[in-house]
Design an enzyme around this catalytic site. Structure first.
Site, PDB file in Angstrom:
ATOM      1  N   CYS A   1     -28.619 -41.976  -7.949  1.00 61.97           N
ATOM      2  CA  CYS A   1     -28.804 -43.266  -7.291  1.00 61.97           C
ATOM      3  C   CYS A   1     -28.253 -44.337  -8.221  1.00 61.97           C
ATOM      4  O   CYS A   1     -28.869 -44.690  -9.223  1.00 61.97           O
ATOM      5  CB  CYS A   1     -30.286 -43.508  -7.002  1.00 61.97           C
ATOM      6  SG  CYS A   1     -30.583 -45.102  -6.217  1.00 61.97           S
ATOM      7  N   LEU A   2     -27.068 -44.801  -7.908  1.00 57.04           N
ATOM      8  CA  LEU A   2     -26.419 -45.869  -8.661  1.00 57.04           C
ATOM      9  C   LEU A   2     -25.694 -46.720  -7.629  1.00 57.04           C
ATOM     10  O   LEU A   2     -24.801 -46.230  -6.927  1.00 57.04           O
ATOM     11  CB  LEU A   2     -25.440 -45.272  -9.685  1.00 57.04           C
ATOM     12  CG  LEU A   2     -24.729 -46.236 -10.610  1.00 57.04           C
ATOM     13  CD1 LEU A   2     -25.718 -47.011 -11.483  1.00 57.04           C
ATOM     14  CD2 LEU A   2     -23.734 -45.493 -11.489  1.00 57.04           C
TER      15      LEU A   2
END
Length: 174
Positions: A115-116
């Site tokens: 999750c970026l």
């Protein structure tokens, strides 16, 4: 190191014109590969000291690995491997990134999903992927997951985030 760069120079200089009747479509280099030649050179010159990029095949700049070894924070002294695949539609779409090291992290699942925000193709808040972003942004973003972008408030791995809130010491040991 960049053998693709020499291929690009050779292709640019040795193209046959249309007048000769020979198609040069087999010699064309994709836009992605042209971009990557420049971006990889820039990346190597500006890589964070905690990161190391490796290219298993120097002729395939679109597939490489990144090792991140944080020198501060919860994950200090760890070594985390990432696999980065740059799709043909790059730079209109972000690279595909997966963590190869099993890690207990609020923004990385145990399966390696990450999750970026800058890796999101469509982002409501405007922080997602844009054609102006580069591999350098991706590498710096991955590096920051272990320091200032460590996010316990909006986790992908909810169990890791909740574990951290309950017991920071044991969470880090895991």
């Amino acid at each position: 190191m960049l053998t693709l760069a020499s291929k690009l120079k050779k292709d640019d200089g040795g193209k046959m014109g249309r007048a000769s009747g020979v198609s040069d479509s087999t010699n064309r280099v994709s836009i992605r590969d042209r971009l990557l030649t420049k971006e990889v050179a820039d990346l190597e010159a500006n890589l964070p000291c905690t990161c190391k990029a490796s290219f298993p095949d120097e002729n395939k700049l679109h597939h490489f690995q990144l090792a991140v070894s944080p020198d501060e924070g919860y994950y200090q002294s760890g070594r985390f491997q990432f696999e980065i695949d740059v799709p043909e539609a790059y730079n209109m779409v972000p690279p595909k990134v997966r963590c190869l090291t099993r890690i207990w992290h609020p923004n990385i699942t145990e399966n390696g999903e990450i999750c970026l925000s800058l890796l999101r193709e469509h982002s409501i808040d405007g922080t997602g992927w844009a054609p102006t972003r580069t591999l350098k942004d991706v590498v710096w973003g991955l590096n920051s997951l272990f320091t200032d972008l460590l996010n316990f408030d909006d986790p992908l791995n909810i169990d890791a985030a909740e574990h951290h809130l309950r017991d920071k010491v044991r969470c880090i040991e895991k």
